[in-house]
Design an enzyme around this catalytic site. Structure first.
Site, mmCIF file in Angstrom:
data_model
loop_
_atom_site.group_PDB
_atom_site.id
_atom_site.type_symbol
_atom_site.label_atom_id
_atom_site.label_comp_id
_atom_site.label_asym_id
_atom_site.label_seq_id
_atom_site.Cartn_x
_atom_site.Cartn_y
_atom_site.Cartn_z
ATOM 1 N N ASP A 58 -37.252 71.498 82.305
ATOM 2 C CA ASP A 58 -38.115 70.505 81.670
ATOM 3 C C ASP A 58 -39.388 70.352 82.498
ATOM 4 O OD1 ASP A 58 -39.289 67.863 81.061
ATOM 5 O OD2 ASP A 58 -37.583 67.681 79.713
ATOM 6 N N THR A 91 -45.393 69.313 77.734
ATOM 7 C CA THR A 91 -45.833 69.257 79.128
ATOM 8 C C THR A 91 -46.144 70.642 79.674
ATOM 9 O OG1 THR A 91 -44.323 67.385 79.393
ATOM 10 C CG2 THR A 91 -45.260 68.309 81.388
ATOM 11 N N THR A 92 -45.211 71.563 79.532
ATOM 12 C CA THR A 92 -45.412 72.925 80.043
ATOM 13 C C THR A 92 -46.569 73.605 79.321
ATOM 14 O OG1 THR A 92 -43.043 73.066 80.530
ATOM 15 C CG2 THR A 92 -44.273 75.126 80.471
ATOM 16 N N ASP A 392 -36.225 64.001 74.663
ATOM 17 C CA ASP A 392 -37.292 64.762 74.015
ATOM 18 C C ASP A 392 -36.978 64.997 72.540
ATOM 19 O OD1 ASP A 392 -38.585 64.842 76.418
ATOM 20 O OD2 ASP A 392 -38.122 66.923 76.881
#
Length: 529
Positions: A58, A91-92, A392
């Protein structure tokens, strides 16, 4: 020169070195997270100074837990964490696109292009993508099958396929349980309860409440049906006063009367609860359950147990609102004037023991506005990964319900956006600014390229095939198993509209701000002197 006059010992990085340092830091952070993207991404192991181990892929967890000291990397990490706070995902992807934008900008800087021209191109590209996205939305209704697909896409990027498939329906039903028309969805009404045990089946949704404690008297019933629920915040034990009182007595008889007077106050509260139980339960098959936020002393527990009442004490404050939303009733701060309208209802209340821990299940409620996701796992690492993924997944389903639309996933959106931007640059943009627009377009391809790389395919071959398919007017996502193009809408692969919109805007703003940095100064007073 001006800074040297103010402070001859100042640490300064001038334009060339400042830009080089900034871009290198962004590329470094991108390299760390790049291999984690997608369902086939690898996993990172984080080891704390105390030796604690956390295994995760994550991006939010990695950025929060890593010790990032470089200022540029720290700024990107905070921006990506803000992406997760706002949307719950991406996010990534944010880190990858920022790193790729700066990488493309570096090539133009080497060719002599000024940073301001590149920034103007990026701003034009961002505005055009935002406008173009409106026409790419796939309008949806509250279709459970599509919501399950959205949850599955989110969970597959963080969990094994078998676990993700089983949890996708759990997550979807949890959000649909608490969703109310014309009201914002409050995900705090979904309790995530971890149970470190595989006995009793896998993870499941409880349309009710699960409390992480049980009854505190051996004679209380372990399972009741058709139960009235009294939710209260009333002390059923002797409490110390908030001030320092003094009680004086001159004989043992006076002391006994004092103790009896204190006991009478508590017993009066318990008797009123018992009287309400007799009023609503006598002559029928109903049961009675008391869930109290404050304490219940042993003598009060004994009185309640003799009446067949299941009593839970010291319930967590966060659960008090959830209980009334799930079961109905009103949380009471006093036992004066209690009526049946103040009570909630549950078809079944029972206690289970897992690994020496007691859990109380409140189920079969009539119209729950709150629910519990029960996560079962064999160890702490597995449960931690599942909790992060479920959060998520809940946000992904919530975003879909609020947006009432989705975008095609599997890299199809980025490929289509890149084709549109290049066409826009060639037809509508003139001068050197065109180079910035084209660089922005090419940077978007980092997402499908990385998906191909983490799946073991040749990124260039995959991109060419996807572009050829997109040129025919089709959605062209990437089949991670074969490396060939696929239609993501036919395969049920979707991305959240709000996530992509926030991602494009955030990545563009951060990259343009970093490109305009011409000096890096060490600020603040030196506290070592």
């Amino acid at each position: 020169m001006a800074v040297r006059l103010l402070n001859p010992g100042a640490e300064i990085s001038r334009r060339g070195l400042a830009l080089h340092t900034t871009i290198a830091a962004a590329k470094g952070l991108q390299g760390v997270l790049r291999s984690n993207l997608g369902p086939n991404g690898t996993i990172k192991m984080l080891v704390s100074g105390a030796g604690d181990i956390k295994i995760t892929k994550d991006g939010k967890v990695l950025l929060d837990e890593m010790q990032i000291k470089n200022p540029t990397s720290g700024m990107i990490a905070r921006a990506a964490s803000a992406q997760d706070d706002v949307c719950g995902d991406g996010t990534t992807s944010t880190v990858l696109i920022i790193g790729e934008l700066l990488k493309k900008a570096e090539q133009l800087l080497i060719d002599g292009l000024h940073p301001r021209v590149i920034v103007d191109g990026f701003d034009l590209a961002k505005a055009q993508v935002m406008k173009w996205m409106e026409g790419q939305k796939i309008e949806v209704k509250t279709d459970r099958e599509l919501l399950v697909s959205v949850a599955r896409c989110s969970l597959l990027t963080k969990l094994k396929a078998k676990i993700a498939l089983s949890l996708s329906e759990v997550v979807t039903d949890a959000v649909l349980t608490i969703a109310r028309e014309d009201q914002p969805i409050d995900l705090h009404m979904v309790e995530i309860m971890p149970v470190m045990s595989m006995a009793g089946g896998g993870s499941r949704l409880v349309k009710g409440i699960v409390l992480d404690h049980g009854g505190r008297h051996p004679d209380m019933p372990k399972r009741v049906k058709n139960a009235y629920i009294l939710t209260c915040n009333v002390s059923m034990e002797h409490e110390k006063s908030e001030v320092q009182p003094g009680f004086f007595y001159s004989s043992a008889e006076q002391r006994e009367r004092l103790v009896e007077a204190e006991r009478a106050v508590v017993d009066d509260v318990v008797r009123k609860v018992i009287a309400l139980k007799k009023q609503v339960c006598n002559g029928n098959d109903k049961s009675f359950v008391v869930i109290n936020q404050k304490g219940i002393d042993p003598m009060s527990l004994d009185l309640l147990a003799k009446e067949g009442i299941l009593a839970l004490r010291r319930a967590k404050r966060r659960n008090m609102e959830r209980i009334t939303l799930a079961c109905g009733g009103i949380p009471m701060n006093s036992v004066e004037g209690l009526t049946v309208e103040d009570l909630g209802y549950a078809g079944a209340v029972y206690e289970e023991v897992h690994e020496d821990e007691k859990y109380t299940f409140v189920e079969q409620v009539k119209n729950p506005f709150s629910c519990t996701v029960l996560l079962r796992g064999p160890n702490k690492h597995t449960i931690t990964q599942m909790k992060d993924a479920v959060r998520d997944g809940l946000r992904a389903v919530k975003n879909t319900l609020e947006d009432q639309c989705v975008l095609p996933g599997a890299g199809a959106f980025e490929v289509a956006a890149q084709s549109h931007l290049k066409k826009y640059a060639n037809e509508k943009v003139t001068g050197k600014t065109k180079l910035g627009v084209i660089a922005f377009a090419e940077a978007l391809l980092v997402i499908p390229k990385t998906l191909a790389e983490t799946s073991g395919h040749d990124a260039l071959d995959c991109i060419i095939k996807m572009e050829e398919e997109a040129s025919r007017g089709h959605f062209a996502g990437l089949n991670l198993a074969t490396g060939d193009p696929l239609d993501p809408t036919a395969s049920g692969i979707y991305d959240n509209y709000v996530v992509k919109r926030q991602l494009i805007g955030l990545a563009s703003i951060i990259s343009t701000q970093l490109l305009l940095v011409d000096e890096i100064l060490r600020a603040g007073r030196d506290t070592t002197r």
